[in-house]
Write a protein that holds these residues in place. Structure first.
Motif, short mmCIF file in Angstrom:
data_model
loop_
_atom_site.label_atom_id
_atom_site.label_comp_id
_atom_site.label_asym_id
_atom_site.label_seq_id
_atom_site.Cartn_x
_atom_site.Cartn_y
_atom_site.Cartn_z
N UNK A 11 0.83 -1.20 0.00
CA UNK A 11 0.00 0.00 0.00
C UNK A 11 0.87 1.25 0.00
N UNK A 12 1.94 1.27 0.78
CA UNK A 12 2.83 2.42 0.83
C UNK A 12 3.39 2.74 -0.55
N UNK A 13 3.73 1.70 -1.31
CA UNK A 13 4.28 1.92 -2.64
C UNK A 13 3.21 2.43 -3.60
N UNK A 62 0.88 7.61 -6.49
CA UNK A 62 -0.18 8.57 -6.81
C UNK A 62 -0.02 9.90 -6.07
N UNK A 63 0.74 9.90 -4.98
CA UNK A 63 0.85 11.13 -4.18
C UNK A 63 2.14 11.89 -4.44
N UNK A 64 3.07 11.27 -5.15
CA UNK A 64 4.37 11.90 -5.37
C UNK A 64 4.25 13.00 -6.42
N UNK A 65 4.77 14.19 -6.09
CA UNK A 65 4.76 15.31 -7.03
C UNK A 65 6.06 15.31 -7.82
N UNK A 66 6.00 15.75 -9.09
CA UNK A 66 7.20 15.73 -9.92
C UNK A 66 8.36 16.50 -9.33
#
Length: 307
Positions: free
Chosen positions: A110-112, A117-121
């Motif tokens: 789940x963390x991955x 989806x939450x990581x910003x460029x």
């Protein structure tokens, strides 16, 4: 006196025959057990290559070897003896321990997924971390992370191996489990090594003086491998959720019954039955991972609040 000696020799001969017949079953038991753990082997193979992505190509095989060495050590000297001891003294404890491991896999999976989806460029935590630590420290972290995941999968492999030899003589149990440990480790990490070095093989073929077809094939490998490794990282994440949830589901009679009923309902289409089970476990693992993540966050808030 002579008759007593002959009777003793007859007993010894009979015991030797029984032992030999029992050992004859070992190859069949190894083959059967290997087939039973094939799904987890695929998961292990899919998960591992991501731990060398982004590191120096010259260190890839060394990292794979370090992980394989620790994996084999864990299987031979920790998990196999633990399974045998627990199987003899506390057989009931194996399932709860495996379920805890399954919960960890769901949480990590789940963390991955969440990070995808939450990581910003503009904000890449791993990239920032790579700038603040040395390559040696990053390599150690990757190896440690791989071993943590591997020990959960290895525990499931060895537990399944033990379940296949529960009623066998102790010598059979030991031989089968050790053989499975060695064979699985060599097969998984040998194939992983081939995957991570495939681009180097392709480059060698592309530059080799030979037929244009071989050169074209080599260039095709080089072009294909980055996409393949990217896909494999997603497969590895999905595998964590699937395997983790399936371990837990088999430890709970109600959910184990539901999975069994699902397979029976689609028995006429084995591939569809497998896909349905994987999808159900994957979704269940994602939900469970989310719930565990919320609990972990709540505990962290309580702990930091008290401090």
């Amino acid at each position: 006196m002579a008759s007593g000696l002959f009777a003793l020799l007859d007993d010894v001969a009979a015991l030797v025959k029984v032992s030999a017949a029992s050992l004859d079953d070992v190859p069949a038991q190894v083959a059967k057990t290997t087939g039973k753990v094939s799904g987890i082997v695929i998961d292990d193979t899919a998960v591992t290559p991501k731990y060398v992505v982004g590191l120096s190509p010259s260190r890839e095989l060394s990292i794979i070897f370090q992980i394989a060495k620790k994996s084999l050590f864990n299987k031979l000297l920790i998990l196999t003896p633990a399974a045998l001891v627990l199987g003899y003294f506390a057989l009931w404890a194996i399932t709860p321990i495996l379920m805890l491991g399954g919960a960890y896999l769901c949480f990590e999976g789940y963390e991955k997924v969440h990070s995808m989806f939450s990581k910003h460029p503009e904000a890449d935590p791993e990239a920032e971390q790579m700038q603040t630590i040395t390559p040696e420290e990053l390599e150690q972290q990757r190896v440690a992370g791989a071993v943590r995941t591997d020990i959960i999968l290895s525990a499931e492999i060895m537990a399944i191996a033990y379940s296949q030899v529960v009623g066998s003589p102790l010598i059979n149990q030991i031989i089968v489990m050790l053989a499975v440990a060695v064979f699985i480790t060599v097969a998984v990490y040998g194939f992983v090594g081939l995957i991570v070095k495939a681009d180097d093989i392709g480059l060698h073929l592309a530059q080799k003086d030979g037929s244009p077809a071989i050169q074209k094939f080599g260039r095709g490998i080089v072009q294909f491998m980055p996409s393949f490794l990217n896909i494999l990282s997603y497969v590895g994440t999905a595998a964590m959720l699937w395997v983790g949830a399936e371990i837990i589901a088999h430890g709970i009679p109600y959910t184990a019954h539901l999975l069994h009923e699902l397979e029976l309902a689609l028995a006429s289409a084995p591939v569809l039955a497998w896909l349905a089970k994987v999808l159900a476990c994957g979704i269940g693992g994602l939900i469970l991972g989310f719930l565990i993540d919320q609990v972990v966050r709540l505990v962290k808030k309580v702990v930091t609040g008290r401090q």
